[in-house]
Enzyme design. Sequence first.
Site, short mmCIF file in Angstrom:
data_model
loop_
_atom_site.label_atom_id
_atom_site.label_comp_id
_atom_site.label_asym_id
_atom_site.label_seq_id
_atom_site.Cartn_x
_atom_site.Cartn_y
_atom_site.Cartn_z
N HIS A 137 -50.41 19.16 35.73
CA HIS A 137 -50.97 17.86 36.14
C HIS A 137 -51.81 17.35 34.96
CE1 HIS A 137 -53.82 15.25 38.36
NE2 HIS A 137 -52.98 15.25 39.36
N ASP A 214 -54.95 26.36 37.60
CA ASP A 214 -55.16 25.18 38.44
C ASP A 214 -54.60 25.50 39.83
OD1 ASP A 214 -54.96 22.82 39.82
OD2 ASP A 214 -54.10 21.66 38.17
N GLN A 217 -52.83 22.99 44.26
CA GLN A 217 -51.72 22.93 45.23
C GLN A 217 -51.43 24.30 45.83
OE1 GLN A 217 -50.37 20.20 46.32
NE2 GLN A 217 -51.03 18.71 44.80
N LYS A 240 -57.47 18.63 49.47
CA LYS A 240 -56.08 19.00 49.82
C LYS A 240 -56.05 20.18 50.78
CE LYS A 240 -54.61 17.72 45.14
NZ LYS A 240 -54.04 16.38 45.17
N CYS A 378 -49.04 12.02 38.18
CA CYS A 378 -49.95 12.53 37.13
C CYS A 378 -49.30 13.67 36.37
CB CYS A 378 -51.29 12.97 37.72
SG CYS A 378 -52.16 11.66 38.54
N1 PLP Z 1 -54.00 19.58 39.61
C1 PLP Z 1 -53.00 19.42 40.49
C2 PLP Z 1 -51.83 20.35 40.44
C3 PLP Z 1 -53.07 18.40 41.45
O1 PLP Z 1 -52.07 18.23 42.31
C4 PLP Z 1 -54.20 17.54 41.47
C5 PLP Z 1 -54.29 16.41 42.42
O2 PLP Z 1 -53.34 15.76 42.74
C6 PLP Z 1 -55.21 17.76 40.53
C7 PLP Z 1 -55.08 18.78 39.62
C8 PLP Z 1 -56.43 16.88 40.47
O3 PLP Z 1 -57.22 17.08 41.58
P1 PLP Z 1 -58.50 16.14 41.84
O4 PLP Z 1 -58.02 14.73 41.65
O5 PLP Z 1 -58.86 16.44 43.25
O6 PLP Z 1 -59.54 16.54 40.87
#
Ligand code: PLP
Length: 420
Positions: A137, A214, A217, A240, A378
């Site tokens: 992401h 990360d 998910q 989430k 993203c």
């Molecule tokens: N990493 C992954 C894999 C995500 O799906 C997301 C959110 O969609 C994020 C990072 C970013 O999370 P946040 O916007 O809650 O900081």
Amino acid sequence: MNTARPTPALAGAADPAVDWARVRADFPLLTRQVHGKPLVYLDSANTGQKPAVVIDTVDDFYRRHNANVSRAVHALGSEATEAYEAARGKLARHLNVRADEMVLTSGTTFAINLVAYAWALPRLKPGDAILLTRMEHHANIVPWQLIAERAGAVIRVAEITPDGALDLDALHAAMTPEVKLLGVTHVSNVLGTVNPVRGICREARRRGIVTVVDGSQAVPHMAVDIAAIGCDFYAFTGHKMCGPTGTGGLWGRREHLQAMPPFLGGGEMIRQVRFEGTVFNDPPHRFEAGTPNIAGHIGLGAAVDYLDALGMDRVAEREADLLAHLTQAMQQVEGLRIFGTAPHKASVVSFLVEGAHAHDLATLLDLEGVAVRSGHHCAHPLMQYFGVPATCRASVAFYNTHDEIEAFVAALRKVRRLLG
Ligand code: PLP
């Protein structure tokens, strides 16, 4: 503090099976209609819906306990601090780590930036490399680019296989001595691929590479044992996993957190401030400058209680069942292409229908009451790999139903006819 913690609908003590219809009833929003049709919410990878107990906990905090944390000695101040720290403890237990290694943040984005600025920036030197994967992401790409530019380091990318799995041989081969840090997602938000992060972190550790996982998910969908993964940092986001927006955390190994300078300065993160110099607080408070999202994190604590009562293994089993149904039903739709068919997947199906733009598909599905995400998710580098500007993404959570999957696929067929 609201201690009412309705246990999610377990069918009975002798039978640990869950009554999923009753679980669904815990989520008030799921009863609403959209464009005159029953809502079919298939966008939980974007943000999850909240059970009533989380909404009530936040409401109760503001109605009865609202005060700032770690400052006031009055009763409300103590209650707020106790509940906030209790939420930290719940999260730590849920993820099998120590509470004093759990920094509460506004989410994954903040958590990864914290590692980038407080761990990586002071350490990286010209010629060092940061290893990322194609399926990250932007939150696990852009902070590293910003840091790399300032430190004179380079970004290296480990590629994926056409089915959307990590090419592990390529990943291990890329772990050369210049690589100081590896950023890898536990579960891809586009492909649904569950990466073998335990083995990956073991390989990285053998080579002295610091790992940042990360978990955005992963934590909503499975039991995550950070200690067993053996990473150096694990970032996650609360919204989430049934929690409020603007919540989440960063777990870091104690030795790293202790060696890291503050990222942001301000109140709460200090022991003593003089104009001649400041003595900083210990981790995790050193990294929590200013008034945090108190109500949100207390709500996240309630979400953790809720998920724990449900059981993450049951959640994973339920979602695997829904995902299998969803995938199989979508495969029957003519002209539909699925992006990401790795053997080990969680809760996400990205797709396109021949001749239709992702946004048109999502807009028409919305008119049928179906909420799916469309766009680049993203993950521009992943879109580039597949040669498309955008995809649609249907993502399920344990509160979805098999009937909703049927309704979604029926809507998809209708939309396909309209666009064709
Ligand atoms: N990493 C992954 C894999 C995500 O799906 C997301 C959110 O969609 C994020 C990072 C970013 O999370 P946040 O916007 O809650 O900081």
